[in-house]
Structures are given as C-alpha cells and as structure tokens.
Design an enzyme around this catalytic site. Structure first.
Site, PDB file in Angstrom:
ATOM      1  CB  ALA A  43      -0.927  -0.002   1.218  1.00 27.60           C
ATOM      2  CE  LYS A  44       4.352   1.132   5.011  1.00 30.56           C
ATOM      3  NZ  LYS A  44       5.098   1.073   6.293  1.00 30.56           N
ATOM      4  CG  LEU A 206      -1.899  -9.407 -16.976  1.00 31.21           C
ATOM      5  CD1 LEU A 206      -3.312  -9.922 -16.778  1.00 31.21           C
ATOM      6  CD2 LEU A 206      -1.310  -9.947 -18.271  1.00 31.21           C
ATOM      7  CG  HIS A 266       3.977 -12.118 -12.475  1.00 28.40           C
ATOM      8  ND1 HIS A 266       2.771 -11.565 -12.136  1.00 28.40           N
ATOM      9  CD2 HIS A 266       4.807 -11.859 -11.436  1.00 28.40           C
ATOM     10  CE1 HIS A 266       2.870 -10.999 -10.935  1.00 28.40           C
ATOM     11  NE2 HIS A 266       4.081 -11.180 -10.498  1.00 28.40           N
ATOM     12  CE  LYS A 359      16.927 -18.163 -17.988  1.00 20.34           C
ATOM     13  NZ  LYS A 359      18.286 -18.256 -18.552  1.00 20.34           N
ATOM     14  NE  ARG A 401      15.983  -3.891 -21.658  1.00 21.01           N
ATOM     15  CZ  ARG A 401      16.927  -3.498 -22.510  1.00 21.01           C
ATOM     16  NH1 ARG A 401      17.730  -4.385 -23.066  1.00 21.01           N
ATOM     17  NH2 ARG A 401      17.081  -2.229 -22.814  1.00 21.01           N
TER      18      ARG A 401
END
Length: 518
Positions: A43-44, A206, A266, A359, A401
């Site tokens: 949150a911070k 995403l 991810h 990987k 990248r």
C-alpha cells in the site's frame, strides 16, 4: 438460497450504474477508494503513489476520497505523514507538485479496525456516507492483505460497507490459492458475496507497458502477424530474473516458491497474451475468451519438463552473500525452489511443436524480465553455405524487454562494412527512454484506473484462473510429494546448469546468456 448471503449482497446494480468521469451536473457521484491493509508495504510503496499519480494527471473524478483501513491505530494525520514520503511527481511534470500533494493528502482518511469485524466495517460505512454527502456513491475496495483474510474482509464489506446506490468493486491481490483446489475454494467463497463482474483479480505484470504493447505489436503490424506461428517461430522464451534474494522475507516466500510466485501467474499470463488468436474485438470478454482457449490447449507440466533450483551462499568481489536457507525466516531443510525453468507446449494448429520456455529465479546475475522470440533458420542459408556463418547468428530474434529500460529490438544479420564479406549481428532497436522521453506510468496506475472505469481486460477471470492452475497443480504436487531436491546455484550466478540441459533437450539456447545490454 440455502441461508447464505446473496452474491448480489455487495451490490446488485453493477451493470446499471457506471461512473461518469465528466463534470455533468445531472449526476454528481462520488468515488470512495478503501485500501484495506493500508499500513503494509504494498500500500505504501505502490497503491497510494499510484493513486496520487492518477490524481496528478487528472485521471480521477472530481469527487473522490481515499480511506486507509488496517488494524494499526493511526489518525488521519498519521496516515498522511506515513504515505507522504512515498509520493512523487513525474520527472517531466514537477510544477505545482507540492500543492498537488497537499490537496491529495487532504482527501486521505483512516479507519482502524479488525479484518473480520462487521461492526468495524459498519463504522467505516458511516464515515464513508458522511464524506459522500448523500450523493450517488461508487466504492472500490483494494485488498492489500494476506489471502487467508480475503473472505473475511469481503464478507464484512458486503454486509456492512457496500454502496447502496452505486457500484462496489473489489481488487484482489495474488496469490489466488496454492493449487487448483484452494483456488477453487477461494473463488467459491468470494462468490458468496460478490458477482464475478465485481471481482478484479490483479496481476500487475498485465499493466506493464511492454505487456500492454504485445497485442498492438502483433495485430497492427503486418510485418509480424504473418510470422506469428510454428511456420516461422522455433521457440519463445519468457524470462524473469532478480539480482537479489528473499532479503529476510523468506517466511512468506517459502510458503509459495518461485513457480507459484512468478510462473503460474505473471509468465503464464504473458504467454497467453502472446499466443492467443485474434480476438473478435478489444472487448474484455473477447480478449479473455481467447486467453482461456490458449490455456486449455496446453498440456499439463510434467517433472521431466522442469528444472528447479535454490540459491546458495557465495563470496564474490570480497562480499559474502547468504544462501536461501541462511535466511533466519526459512527452515534449514527447505526444498522450496527459488529458481525454475520449464518447457510448455500448446496443442493447437498455430503452435504445435513450438517450445515455450519459461525461466524465473531469484539471486541471479541480473535483474530482467523479457520475452524472446527466436525465429527459424533461413532455409538453404546462402551465407551459412559459403562462409560458414554460425547457425545461431543466422537466426533472427525479437526481444521485448519488459523491465528495466523498456525496449523492443529485432536481431538481424548484417554485413560488416569493409572489402571482405563478414556478417555481424545487429539490432533494430526501439529503446523507450530515447523514443518516449516522458516517464512510463507504473502498472498499478493503469490497473487502478481500469478498475475504476470497470474495464476488465487486464484482470483475470475465474475460468482463466482455473485453467492456469490445472497446468501447474500436478507438477507442484509431484515436486512436494516426491520431495524433489532443487539444484543448488551460487548467489549472483546464471542459475542451475540443469536449465541449459532442459533447453538443449529441445534444441534451444537461452537467449539471455550473451550478456547483451541493448
């Protein structure tokens, strides 16, 4: 209804009420954002700064407020002091920065309460209503908390703090369970109080610029779309590496490991976006439908297609680095992988036989996240035949990248200037910091803005989640039941040797081993 609260209890008007970002006098609505777990690191460091960035860019509606909710006993002023040090302005937009921060902080409030207390959420509701002033109210809850208390918070928010006349949405942070069974149970529990359209499962990757650009690159450039298949692509690599270890947070990491933490979410989400067929439209459901088709076409991972590793202590340059199990929060006999490499396959007409290699690892030699597309060799290569050009140098490679220093570059073969015939590998390079000098928004900014607008295409649907877990659950069960020992690799190295053998098994060489810094 078997005595359970209705799934529409938190809000039954999701489709009827939409937020109007204009200054229309006909509908004066308010937006209330509650960050649950407001005193935590996420949150911070991420959520409050992202909200401020949206405010600074005038992306939030005129009438909005932010509430922090956590167990810590804080005042409004103490919350403001806590988050003020994390707020920054865009490098290219420094004007009125302090004034904007002051105005933003005045809209931030705090309420202390237990995560499982309906009474405390009822008190929050009273404060929200007071600030909303009787206007049409839309409420967004961001659950920046451990997954074991998701359901408690959703239950309390549903029964005591949902909007009475607008929409209510909930952003849920990963991890979404540990396997198929626990994920399905979490979804079932959440849907006692929420409809699927109200659940925004966030995967911040995403929202990253280069991941967002994947579809644009492929579907709006004729030079790429015809090549996007097994006919021209020999392998695709999705690589994630960090140059640091668990740094005292091994207790949390040890419960999940690198496969659950990075690969199952991810990297698999990026793979689905990369490999999907052209959607009917840019509508969220059309895009998510195509992603689900890809995931359902993949064969579940087997032990023989995976290598796991764990970093060990290492001395380098006069400095000693601790191993994973040297972390005092990690059990001495832990078999949790901090590195994994896997070969995945999509059983459809477009991608049949093309290895998708993943990987991911901690404590490696570099910090990087990228997608590498290696194209097939030129048939009957004239220069290979006449000049003995290295086979790998005769192969084109497209690299996206994702971080750091966002870039897209295409590796091509080129003649070195001179009288002789000598080939060199060169890059056609789009380096974002050179081409687009303005600062790239953080992924959380994009995702928060989408959640406010009700745009779901970058959030994960429940059937997507089920399909993703079905690929990895058998593997995870095998690793744990058979107590597979991870291969040890030195802190700061390129990872386990086994990863190279896995790639070689499919006639692939990892593309991030050349040391290039394009």
């Amino acid at each position: 209804m078997d005595g359970r609260p209705s799934a529409k209890g938190i809000n039954s008007k999701e489709e009827e009420v939409s937020f109007d970002f204009s200054d229309s006098e006909e509908v004066q609505s308010t937006l209330s954002i509650t960050v649950v777990g407001a005193s935590g690191d996420l949150a911070k460091k991420k959520i409050f700064p992202a909200l401020f960035a949206l405010y600074y860019e005038d992306c939030l509606p005129e009438n909005f407020m932010i509430f922090g909710y956590a167990r810590s006993k804080l005042t409004d002023e103490e919350l403001r002091n806590m988050i003020s040090g994390t707020l920054t302005c865009r490098i290219d937009k420094r004007e009125n920065c302090e004034d904007k921060m002051e105005q933003f902080l005045k809209r931030c409030f705090y309420h202390s309460g237990q995560y499982n207390s309906e009474e405390n959420f009822a008190e929050l509701d009273m404060k929200l209503k007071e600030k909303e002033g009787g206007k049409l109210s839309n409420r967004l809850f961001y659950l920046s908390i451990p997954p074991n208390i998701f359901v408690d918070v959703v239950r309390c928010a549903s029964l005591k703090a949902s909007s009475a006349n607008g929409w209510t949405r909930v952003i849920v942070e990963k991890p979404f369970g540990r396997d198929s069974e626990s994920s399905a149970e979490l979804t079932r529990s959440l849907k006692q109080y929420l409809t699927e359209d109200q659940i925004f499962r966030i995967d911040h990757y995403l929202g990253k610029e280069l991941v967002e650009n994947l579809s644009v690159l492929r579907f709006s450039n004729l030079v790429f779309e015809p090549l996007w298949s097994r006919n021209y692509i020999r392998n695709v690599q999705l690589i994630f590496s960090e140059d640091f270890g668990t740094e005292g947070r091994g207790g949390y990491f040890d419960h999940y490991g690198i496969i659950r933490d990075i690969m199952q979410n991810h990297l698999l989400q990026i793979l689905a976006l990369f490999a999907m067929e052209t959607p009917v439209s840019l509508d969220a459901e059309d895009i998510r439908n195509e992603k689900v088709k890809v995931l359902r076409s993949m064969r579940p991972l087997q032990l023989e297609d995976v290598i796991v590793g764990q970093y060990k202590g290492h001395s380098k340059g006069g400095k000693t680095y601790q191993g994973y199990t040297d972390d005092t929060t990690v059990p001495n006999n832990s078999l949790t992988p901090t590195f994994a490499a896997a070969a995945l396959f999509i059983n459809n007409a477009r991608w049949d036989g093309v290895p998708f290699l993943m990987k991911a690892g901690k404590a490696l030699h570099t910090k990087r996240a990228e997608i590498r597309v290696q194209f097939r060799h030129v048939p009957g290569n004239l220069f290979k035949r006449n000049f003995g050009t290295d086979l790998d140098k005769a192969t084109n490679e497209l690299v996206l990248r994702v971080q750091p220093d966002e870039a897209i570059y295409l590796k091509i073969n080129n003649k070195v200037p001179g009288l002789g015939m000598r080939l060199d590998r060169s890059d056609l390079n789009l380096l974002y910091r050179a081409r687009y000098p303005r600062e790239i928004p953080d992924a959380y900014e994009r995702l928060l803005l989408d959640a406010i607008a009700g745009e779901r295409r970058l959030f994960i649907r429940s059937d997507e989640l089920d399909a993703a877990w079905s690929l990895f659950t058998p593997l995870l069960k095998d690793l744990e039941d058979k107590k597979i020992a991870p291969e040890l690799y030195p802190y700061g190295s390129r990872g386990p040797v086994g990863a190279h053998y896995l790639a070689a098994k499919y006639n692939v060489r990892w593309g991030d081993l050349s040391g290039e810094e394009s």
